[in-house]
Design an enzyme around this catalytic site. Sequence first.
Site, PDB file in Angstrom:
ATOM      1  N   HIS A 195     -33.092   5.099  98.271  1.00 54.97           N
ATOM      2  CA  HIS A 195     -31.692   5.256  97.856  1.00 54.97           C
ATOM      3  C   HIS A 195     -31.554   5.204  96.343  1.00 54.97           C
ATOM      4  O   HIS A 195     -30.619   5.761  95.774  1.00 54.97           O
ATOM      5  CB  HIS A 195     -30.807   4.238  98.569  1.00 54.97           C
ATOM      6  N   ARG A 302     -21.312   7.862 101.452  1.00 53.98           N
ATOM      7  CA  ARG A 302     -22.106   6.663 101.770  1.00 53.98           C
ATOM      8  C   ARG A 302     -21.299   5.420 101.394  1.00 53.98           C
ATOM      9  O   ARG A 302     -21.393   4.921 100.277  1.00 53.98           O
ATOM     10  CB  ARG A 302     -23.418   6.668 100.984  1.00 53.98           C
ATOM     11  N   ARG A 339     -18.974   8.076 106.253  1.00 53.93           N
ATOM     12  CA  ARG A 339     -19.997   7.467 107.092  1.00 53.93           C
ATOM     13  C   ARG A 339     -19.771   5.960 107.117  1.00 53.93           C
ATOM     14  O   ARG A 339     -19.588   5.331 106.067  1.00 53.93           O
ATOM     15  CB  ARG A 339     -21.388   7.767 106.538  1.00 53.93           C
ATOM     16  N   GLU A 440     -30.934  10.857 112.773  1.00 54.03           N
ATOM     17  CA  GLU A 440     -31.952  10.359 111.841  1.00 54.03           C
ATOM     18  C   GLU A 440     -33.021   9.544 112.544  1.00 54.03           C
ATOM     19  O   GLU A 440     -34.007   9.159 111.944  1.00 54.03           O
ATOM     20  CB  GLU A 440     -31.350   9.588 110.667  1.00 54.03           C
ATOM     21  N   ASN A 463     -33.780  12.221 105.523  1.00 54.33           N
ATOM     22  CA  ASN A 463     -34.469  11.150 104.791  1.00 54.33           C
ATOM     23  C   ASN A 463     -35.031  10.129 105.771  1.00 54.33           C
ATOM     24  O   ASN A 463     -36.172   9.703 105.676  1.00 54.33           O
ATOM     25  CB  ASN A 463     -33.515  10.451 103.823  1.00 54.33           C
ATOM     26  N   ASP A 464     -34.186   9.753 106.714  1.00 54.74           N
ATOM     27  CA  ASP A 464     -34.659   8.798 107.718  1.00 54.74           C
ATOM     28  C   ASP A 464     -35.407   9.478 108.836  1.00 54.74           C
ATOM     29  O   ASP A 464     -36.369   8.921 109.367  1.00 54.74           O
ATOM     30  CB  ASP A 464     -33.471   8.000 108.283  1.00 54.74           C
ATOM     31  N   ARG A 474     -39.915   5.145 103.427  1.00 51.54           N
ATOM     32  CA  ARG A 474     -39.439   6.082 102.405  1.00 51.54           C
ATOM     33  C   ARG A 474     -39.389   5.468 101.011  1.00 51.54           C
ATOM     34  O   ARG A 474     -39.267   6.201 100.027  1.00 51.54           O
ATOM     35  CB  ARG A 474     -38.069   6.666 102.796  1.00 51.54           C
ATOM     36  N   CYS A 511     -27.318  16.549 106.015  1.00 49.90           N
ATOM     37  CA  CYS A 511     -26.921  15.877 104.775  1.00 49.90           C
ATOM     38  C   CYS A 511     -28.096  15.136 104.141  1.00 49.90           C
ATOM     39  O   CYS A 511     -27.955  14.520 103.095  1.00 49.90           O
ATOM     40  CB  CYS A 511     -25.748  14.924 105.015  1.00 49.90           C
TER      41      CYS A 511
HETATM   42  C1  PEP Z   1     -30.632  10.418 105.652  1.00 50.81           C
HETATM   43  O1  PEP Z   1     -31.242   9.501 106.191  1.00 50.81           O
HETATM   44  O2  PEP Z   1     -31.088  11.571 105.542  1.00 50.81           O
HETATM   45  C2  PEP Z   1     -29.296  10.173 105.087  1.00 50.81           C
HETATM   46  C3  PEP Z   1     -28.556  11.160 104.645  1.00 50.81           C
HETATM   47  O3  PEP Z   1     -28.881   8.882 105.000  1.00 50.81           O
HETATM   48  P1  PEP Z   1     -29.415   7.854 103.885  1.00 50.81           P
HETATM   49  O4  PEP Z   1     -30.227   8.621 102.890  1.00 50.81           O
HETATM   50  O5  PEP Z   1     -28.230   7.211 103.277  1.00 50.81           O
HETATM   51  O6  PEP Z   1     -30.238   6.908 104.675  1.00 50.81           O
HETATM   52 MG    MG Z   2     -30.207   7.702 106.623  1.00 47.38          MG
END
Ligand code: PEP
Ligand code: MG
Length: 583
Positions: A195, A302, A339, A440, A463-464, A474, A511
Amino acid sequence: MSLTLHGIPVSKGIAIGKVRIIDRDPIEINEYFLPKQNLDEEVARFQSAVDLARQQLEKVRDNIPKDASADVASFIESHLLMLEDSLLIQAPISMIIERQCNAEWALKLQCDSLVKVFEQMDDPYLSARRVDVENVVARVQRILRGYTDLPNDPFDENLTNAIVVSDDLTPADTIVMQHRGILAFATEFGGLTSHTAILARSLGIPAIVGLRRARPYIKATDILIVDGSTGVIIVNPTDRILHYYKLRQQEQKRHKAKLTKLREAPTKTLDDTQITLHINIEFPEDIAAVKRVGGDGIGLYRTEFLFMNRRSPPDEEEHFDAYARVISGLGTSSTVTIRTLDLGADKQIDGGRHEHFLTANPALGLRAIRLCLKDLTLFRPQLRAILRASALGNVHMMIPMVSGLQEFFQISNLIKETCKELTKKSIAFNPNMPLGVMIEVPAMAICTDLFTEYVDFFSIGTNDLIQYTLAIDRVDDAVNYLYDPLHPAVLRLIKMSIDSANKADKPISMCGEMASDSRYVRLLLGLGLRSFSVNPEAFLETKQIITNSDMRGLSRLANKVLQANNREDMENWLELVNAGLDE
Ligand code: PEP
Ligand code: MG
């Protein structure tokens, strides 16, 4: 002498400036025996370090921005009080004299024994004060080690035009430093989709992570060039190198200016396929950046960033005010996808400075919706606030980290309950507010079809999804090389989700950062995706790719990428997908 270091590029842009090193590692402290005649001098050294620590904190207190939460001031006051406390100040002096030891060692021994007492306390508030003691002691220790000019705390100083080099930074640190005016940052640890990295991209701060053991090579007086596109840092560049990077900086500026011509252009492909292109935000203030690039919808807000750099969670009104600001800033007809909070793992209340929820595998633990369902005092005020905000505009609610239908039913029951409460009190809300889930967790991707009956929309959080599919933390740069959006397992899960949603005629977007990466936009279009939500910095570039793409043929080529059984073939097919993009 000029020196080049390499790390993981996470946020584009070139920065040239003075370095500011931030050490968060604990300092190693050793004991030294002192002859009797030196003890007075040692005590005086300790006392003047305490005095200087006090002066530094007073300065911090006097410079707290007016709009900062009241918690910040009380936090500084509590540290000042500790510097008056005889347990922390007198006891080490007695120890210096009795043990004939150095001040650092005496302070360390006293700190260790106080920490032990705090740890044994049952009261969670008191036991958490341990961290305050450690904080204050760390400040005095730094001064004793000669760092007298710099408070070494990103909260404390003006970082205008500085390039911060640190072992690691939390998302909360990044927010504070952006307010302090940093140019760029580089850290020894961290991953591409942490993040902290996402924030850097969204705030437009050039950044590099994973520069293992970089700090010993960088001195406080050095000039640095940070190239966030290649992951290269140049320490004390020669005039020729400096000239080259200044030219590249100008080139990037020109490229950005050229892209702004696309602000008003419709987001559709050459063959007239309409694509939805939304933006990810973290703060209501980000709306300015959204407007700058001509964005008109938020695909991911977020909200957990509302919880950072403070000790207590926001109440319903604070939530509501933030959402209302986003809606009014953007216009009431624009989609705002809020979210629900995704705290846990690398995002903690106050950035994890004071409370440490350390579990063995935080990313697999009480995170996001799991935490919310466990702690309804955290979740309920947000649900009420989102529902109230739904009366003001086109609000969508999105739930992160959902892994099964039962969990979703629990959430939708809670929402129904909250709606009833609001109705009873005649508080306005939109009873038809769309409710969506993020994809995710691999289980969710595999079972997307089971959800189509119940949810209003989906959004793929790559991302997740990549982290959980490939079992790669990550935020850990050591395994960053395995973080691969093109891994066949990831592509298959994405395709599966898109197909299930499309078949049921349910909107599906992406996203995660994969959507913001220019290499994958056409591939995703070819896989059937018609909606993207990207960071503000990537918005115009993504729009450019979309408007230069022709859907005819893309699906066939994307399927070739999907079916390739070796990396080389896959890269070759991807090249064909992206043919003409570099021109
Ligand atoms: C993701 O996991 O791709 C996402 C958009 O949420 P975050 O990056 O806030 O975990
Ligand atoms: Mg995520």
